[in-house]
Design an enzyme around this catalytic site. Structure first.
Site, PDB file in Angstrom:
ATOM      1  N   GLU A 113      -5.566  -8.368  -0.358  1.00  0.00           N
ATOM      2  CA  GLU A 113      -6.449  -8.115   0.921  1.00  0.00           C
ATOM      3  C   GLU A 113      -7.826  -7.686   0.594  1.00  0.00           C
ATOM      4  O   GLU A 113      -8.173  -6.967  -0.310  1.00  0.00           O
ATOM      5  CB  GLU A 113      -5.733  -6.720   1.532  1.00  0.00           C
ATOM      6  CG  GLU A 113      -4.314  -6.855   2.363  1.00  0.00           C
ATOM      7  CD  GLU A 113      -4.124  -5.565   3.255  1.00  0.00           C
ATOM      8  OE1 GLU A 113      -4.847  -4.967   3.860  1.00  0.00           O
ATOM      9  OE2 GLU A 113      -2.601  -5.585   3.272  1.00  0.00           O
ATOM     10  N   GLU A 163       0.613  -1.154   0.004  1.00  0.00           N
ATOM     11  CA  GLU A 163       0.043  -0.129   0.037  1.00  0.00           C
ATOM     12  C   GLU A 163       0.818   1.439   0.003  1.00  0.00           C
ATOM     13  O   GLU A 163       0.571   2.207   0.661  1.00  0.00           O
ATOM     14  CB  GLU A 163      -1.035   0.090   1.231  1.00  0.00           C
ATOM     15  CG  GLU A 163      -2.097  -1.078   1.011  1.00  0.00           C
ATOM     16  CD  GLU A 163      -3.149  -0.831   2.047  1.00  0.00           C
ATOM     17  OE1 GLU A 163      -3.224  -0.122   2.917  1.00  0.00           O
ATOM     18  OE2 GLU A 163      -4.007  -1.837   1.924  1.00  0.00           O
TER      19      GLU A 163
HETATM   20  O1  AHR Z   1      -5.409  -5.509   6.961  1.00  0.00           O
HETATM   21  C1  AHR Z   1      -5.318  -4.459   7.768  1.00  0.00           C
HETATM   22  C2  AHR Z   1      -4.720  -3.396   7.108  1.00  0.00           C
HETATM   23  O2  AHR Z   1      -5.376  -2.903   6.028  1.00  0.00           O
HETATM   24  C3  AHR Z   1      -3.266  -3.722   6.561  1.00  0.00           C
HETATM   25  O3  AHR Z   1      -2.170  -3.619   7.272  1.00  0.00           O
HETATM   26  C4  AHR Z   1      -3.054  -2.626   5.300  1.00  0.00           C
HETATM   27  O4  AHR Z   1      -2.210  -3.150   4.265  1.00  0.00           O
HETATM   28  C5  AHR Z   1      -4.466  -2.468   5.131  1.00  0.00           C
HETATM   29  O5  AHR Z   1      -4.703  -0.943   4.755  1.00  0.00           O
END
Ligand code: AHR
Length: 503
Positions: free
Chosen positions: A291, A172
């Site tokens: 994610e 990210e």
């Molecule tokens: O999964 C929680 C967080 O969400 C992670 O650390 C990040 O990559 C995302 O913003």
């Protein structure tokens, strides 16, 4: 209401990629400590891993686990987590304002992954670190012997290299919250240089460039385009991250979250292909949706102040309790991922234990399945063979966020060898059941029977599973499912997810 769609073996999207059923273990909150690892817990094995959590991980059907972050990785020094545990440094974790004891590092995690039977996807720190540290981590992990870091791994007890194939080139970095946040040009250069260096050490790697943190980022798509201009030849994947919640109580839109996921994937694929076209490349970049989940992120953002008050070890952070509606949405997000199997060949639900997770555990206490565990476990078990595209005909409804959307969404898989078809379907209507008919015309030379059929719904959509009542919400055998006159027929209750295997 009624809906229907045809199943046709010719409507093949792609083989089911087992990596679609990935998960994520971040050094965040209680995912690692008192999640997967808790020496002293009654179920802890000789390495300190909770056997109860391991058993649930296997039952969930997880194939791949991303590690060690997340936002955490952007400030992480991998070498803090190797060697004698008593000599490992305690460090500040700026991402979650907590203390990292480093009791678990790469050697322990690979051991856990072997016990869980999962592949590791390793995320490198490109926030505060660069090419050399990425090469060092790779050398420790994958170099067989004779070099300084390979011999260090062997001295630390792991004679064989870990053979990890998938590496994420950071996390990210498009987000201003990320330690070491970068512009697309800065990140694109660094990712390309790191990828090329890694490949000259190990030609076989599968490398993931960082894509957008969500489709609502102001740089969405422009970020992917610029990053891929730099990295196209050097990487295999671009990542995507998405979290969904009922914003301002808008359940109708929340139930249609998969519409956003579809749009997200389609946009990233279009962007990647347009870069490929400009570069006159025949190569196709895949999407690693590494994610995704339901996460009541606005509650977390409202409570951010509490995070920074003190430096705690493994604090309780975002331990969302999931309800029935959340499970239906998770089932639908898996439908979206499967239907994009031609381009999404890896995906990780975030996260595995305690932190926005299908598995919950209490320190010294029990571990249990949240509602969202069930659609994941059943989809992972039943999705076999090839993905079949289906086009449901049926009612639509209006949403504030996505306009008009279909009430019924579905996908199917066809395992030719086993002679089985699995259908995964949701009813997003909040008040009406849908009668579904699925003509099996193109399979007409065969006679099918229903092997199993599961539905997850409840009269109380806010019901959830807790330590005291861990099986309050479970899928039940679908009532009245039949195959008659060459059609699979069943009723989909309002706000429900179902999976049917016919053979
Ligand atoms: O999964 C929680 C967080 O969400 C992670 O650390 C990040 O990559 C995302 O913003």
């Amino acid at each position: 209401l009624s809906a229907s769609f045809r199943l046709d073996p010719a409507f093949t999207v792609a083989p089911v990629s087992r990596r679609t059923f990935g998960s994520f273990v971040e050094h965040m909150g209680r995912c690692v400590y008192t999640g997967i690892y808790e020496p002293g817990h009654p179920t802890a094995d000789g390495d300190g891993f909770r056997e109860d959590v391991l058993a649930l991980t296997r039952e969930l059907g997880v194939s791949l686990v991303r590690y060690p972050g997340g936002n955490f990785v952007s400030g992480y020094r991998w070498e803090d987590g190797i060697g004698p545990v008593s000599e490992r440094p305690v460090r500040r974790d700026l991402a979650w304002h907590s203390l990292e004891t480093n009791e678990v590092g790469i050697d322990e995690f690979v051991k856990w992954a072997d016990k869980a039977g999962v592949e590791v996807m390793y995320a490198l720190n490109l926030g505060t670190r660069g090419v050399q540290e990425a090469l060092d981590a790779h050398e420790y992990i994958n170099q067989p012997d004779r070099t300084h870091l390979a011999e260090l791994r062997r001295a630390n007890g792991s004679e064989k290299p870990y053979g990890i194939r998938m590496f994420c080139l950071g996390n990210e970095l498009d987000g201003p919250w990320q330690t070491g946040h970068k512009t697309a040009a800065e990140y694109g250069r660094l990712a390309a240089e790191t990828a090329r260096a890694l490949r000259s050490a190990d030609a076989d790697l599968e490398l993931v460039a960082v894509g957008s943190s969500s489709s609502s980022m102001p740089t969405f798509a422009a970020w992917e385009a610029e990053v891929l201009e730099h990295t196209y030849d050097a990487v295999d994947y671009i990542s995507a991250h998405a979290y969904y919640e009922p914003l301002n109580g808008d359940v109708a839109s929340f139930l249609a979250s998969a519409v956003d996921m579809d749009h997200f994937v389609d946009s990233v694929v279009a962007t990647a292909d347009s870069v490929g076209a400009r570069l006159k490349s025949k190569k196709r970049i895949m999407v690693s949706f590494d994610e995704w989940n339901v996460w009541r992120q606005s509650d977390f953002e409202a409570s951010l102040g509490n995070l920074s008050s003190e430096w705690r070890i493994a604090p309780r952070v975002i331990e969302d309790r999931y309800d029935v509606t959340d499970a239906v949405v998770v089932g639908n997000l898996l439908i979206s991922l499967l239907r994009h199997s031609d381009r999404v060949t890896a995906a990780c639900q975030a996260q595995l234990v305690n932190v926005i997770a299908p598995i919950r555990s209490e320190p010294g206490g029990p571990a249990w399945r949240q509602t969202i565990f069930h659609p994941f476990a059943i989809t992972s078990r039943l999705a076999r063979g090839k993905v079949l595209r289906v086009e449901p005909h049926g009612p639509v409804y209006e949403t504030a966020r996505f306009g008009e959307v279909p009430v019924v969404d579905a996908v199917a898989t066809h395992d030719e060898e086993a002679g089985e078809i699995s259908v995964f379907v949701v009813n997003r209507s909040q008040d009406e059941a849908v009668t579904l008919s699925v003509p099996l015309g193109s399979f007409e030379s065969r006679t099918f029977t229903v092997a199993e059929a599961w539905t997850l719904t409840d009269d109380d959509l806010s019901a959830s599973n807790t330590a005291d009542d861990p099986d309050r919400v479970v899928p039940v055998t679908t009532e009245g499912v039949v195959i008659e006159d060459g059609e699979l027929r069943l009723t989909l209750p309002a706000v429900s997810w179902s999976a049917i295997r016919i053979t």
